[in-house]
Design a protein around this motif. Structure first.
Motif, PDB file in Angstrom:
ATOM      1  N   GLN A  15       0.861  -1.171   0.000  1.00  0.00           N
ATOM      2  CA  GLN A  15       0.000   0.000   0.000  1.00  0.00           C
ATOM      3  C   GLN A  15       0.899   1.223   0.000  1.00  0.00           C
ATOM      4  O   GLN A  15       1.716   1.413   0.897  1.00  0.00           O
ATOM      5  N   PRO A  71      -2.396   3.989   6.731  1.00  0.00           N
ATOM      6  CA  PRO A  71      -1.872   2.958   7.633  1.00  0.00           C
ATOM      7  C   PRO A  71      -0.340   3.012   7.706  1.00  0.00           C
ATOM      8  O   PRO A  71       0.353   2.271   7.028  1.00  0.00           O
ATOM      9  N   ASP A 127       3.147   3.165  10.245  1.00  0.00           N
ATOM     10  CA  ASP A 127       3.706   2.973  11.569  1.00  0.00           C
ATOM     11  C   ASP A 127       4.369   4.291  11.953  1.00  0.00           C
ATOM     12  O   ASP A 127       5.486   4.587  11.536  1.00  0.00           O
TER      13      ASP A 127
END
Length: 185
Positions: A19, A114, A116
């Motif tokens: 992604q 999304p 981290d």
């Protein structure tokens, strides 16, 4: 240009099934060549004593479905040149960089990407620190370093990495941040 380089990286990553998205400044040249953008988010970003509004626009890289997000703040990015005029660099390039960096960090949760955050902040901080010490550089760059350390410390605390957060927390606190500023959510 920059968009071609970023697109050249984003496309193959997406083809591998990862992604992928990119966030770049909405420079005048981008606005002139990419008119089909949709408004995706808006929020305030503070740099020093100035608070400006960042508007995030979404498009895609040509011929792909890879999202390309653009940070709009006309007083910083709607200029003839990307980094300077014929007579040299823009005097506020450090402020522009700090604003953009903070806008990217704030855009990630605003867009629901999304990512981290802990890993991203650590990599960004390591890159900034590799070029200079904590207090060398312009006031705007020093402020960015402290802000990145504070954000990283908060991300580490939020994910239960307390011991590792101490390294960044102590450095930020030693430079004049208060505990309340460090832990702000």
């Amino acid at each position: 240009g920059l968009g071609d380089v970023v697109g050249g990286i984003a496309r193959p990553l997406a083809e591998l099934g990862l992604q992928t998205a990119a966030i770049m400044p909405l420079y005048r040249k981008v606005r002139e060549t990419r008119p089909a953008l949709a408004r995706a988010a808006e929020f305030d970003v503070t740099v020093g004593e100035k608070t400006r509004t960042a508007v995030i626009w979404k498009g895609t890289f040509p011929g792909t479905q890879v999202p390309a997000y653009f940070v709009e703040e006309d007083s910083l990015f709607d200029r003839e040149g990307l980094y300077g005029a014929l007579n040299g660099d823009y005097a506020d390039n450090a402020e522009r960089y700090v604003f953009f960096s903070r806008a990217v960090l704030d855009a990630i949760p605003a867009l629901g990407l999304p990512v981290d955050a802990k890993e991203l902040l650590e990599k960004l901080l390591n890159r900034v620190m590799a070029s200079s010490s904590l207090t060398s550089g312009t006031p705007a760059l020093n402020e960015l370093k402290l802000d990145l350390m504070a954000r990283l410390a908060r991300a580490l605390i939020a994910t239960g990495h307390y011991r590792k957060s101490l390294r960044y927390s102590e450095q930020v606190l030693s430079q004049g941040y208060t505990s309340a500023e460090l832990l702000r959510v």
